[in-house]
Design a protein around this motif. Structure first.
Motif, PDB file in Angstrom:
ATOM      1  N   SER A 178       0.777  -1.215  -0.149  1.00  0.00           N
ATOM      2  CA  SER A 178       0.142   0.100  -0.227  1.00  0.00           C
ATOM      3  C   SER A 178       0.762   1.251  -0.019  1.00  0.00           C
ATOM      4  CB  SER A 178      -0.954  -0.070   1.241  1.00  0.00           C
ATOM      5  OG  SER A 178      -1.859   1.261   1.325  1.00  0.00           O
ATOM      6  N   ILE A 185       0.344   4.240  -0.736  1.00  0.00           N
ATOM      7  CA  ILE A 185      -0.191   5.635  -0.376  1.00  0.00           C
ATOM      8  C   ILE A 185      -0.148   5.559   1.326  1.00  0.00           C
ATOM      9  CG2 ILE A 185      -2.550   6.888  -0.152  1.00  0.00           C
ATOM     10  CD1 ILE A 185      -1.000   6.782  -2.915  1.00  0.00           C
ATOM     11  N   LEU A 233       1.556   3.312 -14.817  1.00  0.00           N
ATOM     12  CA  LEU A 233       1.848   2.438 -13.669  1.00  0.00           C
ATOM     13  C   LEU A 233       2.194   1.081 -13.946  1.00  0.00           C
ATOM     14  CD1 LEU A 233       1.765   2.319 -10.439  1.00  0.00           C
ATOM     15  CD2 LEU A 233      -0.460   1.250 -10.691  1.00  0.00           C
ATOM     16  N   PRO A 281       5.091   3.632 -10.203  1.00  0.00           N
ATOM     17  CA  PRO A 281       4.671   4.465 -11.270  1.00  0.00           C
ATOM     18  C   PRO A 281       5.463   5.439 -11.978  1.00  0.00           C
ATOM     19  CG  PRO A 281       4.975   5.402  -9.044  1.00  0.00           C
ATOM     20  CD  PRO A 281       5.593   3.903  -8.975  1.00  0.00           C
ATOM     21  N   GLU A 331       2.688  10.146 -12.257  1.00  0.00           N
ATOM     22  CA  GLU A 331       1.635   9.715 -11.254  1.00  0.00           C
ATOM     23  C   GLU A 331       2.164   9.809 -10.043  1.00  0.00           C
ATOM     24  OE1 GLU A 331      -1.533   7.077 -10.240  1.00  0.00           O
ATOM     25  OE2 GLU A 331      -1.090   8.227 -11.827  1.00  0.00           O
ATOM     26  N   LEU A 332       3.529   9.557  -9.675  1.00  0.00           N
ATOM     27  CA  LEU A 332       3.981   9.624  -8.224  1.00  0.00           C
ATOM     28  C   LEU A 332       3.640  11.155  -7.765  1.00  0.00           C
ATOM     29  CD1 LEU A 332       5.467   8.426  -5.822  1.00  0.00           C
ATOM     30  CD2 LEU A 332       7.850   8.814  -7.245  1.00  0.00           C
ATOM     31  N   TRP A 345       0.114  11.024  -6.400  1.00  0.00           N
ATOM     32  CA  TRP A 345       0.171  10.487  -5.217  1.00  0.00           C
ATOM     33  C   TRP A 345       0.793  11.313  -4.206  1.00  0.00           C
ATOM     34  CZ3 TRP A 345       3.035   4.855  -5.955  1.00  0.00           C
ATOM     35  CH2 TRP A 345       2.223   4.403  -6.793  1.00  0.00           C
ATOM     36  N   ARG A 379      -1.979  14.110  -3.305  1.00  0.00           N
ATOM     37  CA  ARG A 379      -3.115  13.615  -2.978  1.00  0.00           C
ATOM     38  C   ARG A 379      -3.086  13.103  -1.335  1.00  0.00           C
ATOM     39  NH1 ARG A 379      -7.420  10.911  -5.397  1.00  0.00           N
ATOM     40  NH2 ARG A 379      -7.939  10.546  -3.431  1.00  0.00           N
ATOM     41  N   CYS A 380      -1.914  13.034  -1.011  1.00  0.00           N
ATOM     42  CA  CYS A 380      -1.467  12.795   0.236  1.00  0.00           C
ATOM     43  C   CYS A 380      -1.067  14.286   1.141  1.00  0.00           C
ATOM     44  CB  CYS A 380      -0.069  11.874   0.506  1.00  0.00           C
ATOM     45  SG  CYS A 380      -0.537  10.143   0.023  1.00  0.00           S
TER      46      CYS A 380
END
Length: 330
Positions: free
Chosen positions: A210, A212, A242, A259, A263-264, A267, A270-271
Motif C-alpha cells: 500500500s 499511499i 503504472l 508509477p 503519477e508519483l 500520489w 493527494r497525500c
C-alpha cells in the motif's frame, strides 16, 4: 547494544517523543530475540570481537567511503583478524566504508546516490532526521556529517543493525545517530504530531503493498513544514502510468507498484504534500550496483536482459530511480 539504546532515550528530549519512550523498548527487545533470527548469535559474537578494538582516533563522514582510522596503524596481524571479523557480516550491500584502511566495497555505490540527493536538500544542521529503510546506515552516517541534532535509522534487518553498530563502535557516542531494528509502521505518533524536520524513504516505496499508506505514515512522522525525500523505482513516462509486475521485477518478488514520475507526483499531492518536485531521475547502472568481494551473490547484471540492458530479465523497463522532494504544509 543496551548502551546504544540507553543513550538513544536520552536524546529524545522533545515531548512528542514521550510515546516513543513508552512504546518502543518492548518492540526493540522483541526484535532482538535470538530465536527470531538464527544468524543473530553469530553476528553478535562478531560484534563482540569488534568491540575488542579501541575506538578510532579519527573518522570522516564527509567522504565517499565513510572512514575510521587510528594514528597508530594496526599491525598486519590485527588488520587481517579485523578483516576476517568484518567479513562475518557478509553481505555488505550499502556503502562503501573504510575501516582502519580495510576498504569495504559494497554491492551498492551508495555514495553515488548521496551525490545525486544531497544538492537538493534543505540544510540538515540542527534538524531531526529520520531515515526509513536505512540499510547498513551508510546514508545515516552521511547525514550525520551535516551535523543534525538527531539522526534515526529504521530497518528491520538485524544484519544491517550489526553493520551499523560496527561503525558506531569505532566512531563512538559523540554522533547522535541511532538504529532501530523496526519498521515505519511500528513507530508511534504523538497526539502533538510528528517530530522530524527531514524524513527520508529511499528504496522502500516499491516494496510496500500500500504505497499511499506508506507516504501517509512518513507524513505522520514529520513536523509541519518538514521535508520529505522519497527515492523509489519508477517507469518511463513512455511506458505508461503504472507498472504492477505480474510476478517478479528484476528477480524481486516484493515489488508492487512502479508509477511514472507524473503519477508519483499525483500520489504525493493527494497525500497533502506541497512543493512536489522530481529533482533527479537516473537509470541504475551495473557500475553502481554489482557483485563485489564483500557481496558475492548475484546483483543487477544477472537481473537484466543479457541482450538489452534497458530491460529486466522479465522484459520490464530496467530500474529507473526518481528522487522526489516535497514539504508537509505548515
Amino acid at each position: 547494544m543496551k548502551q546504544h539504546y540507553d543513550t538513544f532515550w536520552s536524546h529524545l528530549g522533545d515531548s512528542r517523543f514521550e510515546i516513543w519512550k513508552e512504546v518502543l523498548p518492548p518492540l526493540i527487545e522483541e526484535a532482538l530475540n535470538p530465536e527470531g533470527n538464527g544468524n543473530l548469535p553469530r553476528w553478535l559474537d562478531a560484534l563482540q570481537k569488534i568491540k575488542g578494538y579501541p575506538q578510532a582516533d579519527d573518522y570522516d563522514l564527509n567522504v565517499d567511503a565513510v572512514s575510521v582510522t587510528n594514528k597508530t596503524p594496526l599491525s598486519g596481524e590485527e588488520k587481517a583478524e579485523l578483516e576476517r571479523t568484518l567479513r562475518a557480516f557478509h553481505p555488505w550491500r550499502k556503502g562503501p566504508f573504510s575501516i582502519h584502511d580495510i576498504f569495504i566495497d559494497t554491492e551498492w555505490h551508495s555514495d553515488w546516490k548521496w551525490q545525486r540527493v544531497r544538492p537538493h536538500l534543505a540544510p540538515l544542521e540542527d534538524r531531526r532526521v529520520l531515515d526509513i529503510g536505512c540499510g547498513s546506515g551508510y546514508h545515516l552516517w552521511r547525514m550525520l556529517g551535516e551535523k543534525p541534532k538527531l539522526a534515526v535509522g529504521v530497518d528491520p534487518s538485524l544484519l544491517f543493525m550489526n553493520q551499523f553498530l560496527v561503525l558506531k563502535h569505532f566512531i563512538g557516542e559523540q554522533e547522535p545517530g541511532f538504529f532501530l531494528p523496526l519498521t515505519l509502521e511500528q513507530l508511534p505518533v504523538s497526539q502533538k504530531g510528528g517530530a522530524f524536520d527531514t524524513v527520508f524513504s529511499m528504496g522502500v516505496l516499491y516494496h510496500r503493498r500500500s504505497p499511499i499508506d506508506h507516504i501517509l505514515e512518513l507524513k505522520n512522522q514529520m513536523r509541519p513544514g518538514g521535508e520529505l525525500v522519497l527515492e523509489t523505482l519508477v517507469v518511463p513516462e513512455s511506458f505508461g502510468q503504472l507498472l504492477v509486475p505480474e510476478d517478479r521485477y528484476a528477480q524481486m518478488r516484493n515489488v508492487w507498484f512502479l508509477p511514472s514520475v507524473p503519477e508519483l507526483e499525483i500520489w504525493l499531492r493527494r497525500c497533502g504534500f506541497k512543493n512536489v518536485r522530481c529533482v533527479d531521475l537516473d537509470q541504475t547502472s551495473t557500475k553502481e550496483q554489482r557483485t563485489t568481494d564483500w557481496m558475492e551473490w548475484n546483483s543487477l547484471e544477472s537481473f537484466l536482459d543479457p541482450q538489452d540492458p534497458n530491460k529486466t530479465i522479465e522484459g520490464y523497463p530496467a530500474p529507473l530511480r526518481a528522487v522526489m522532494v516535497c514539504n508537509k504544509p505548515q
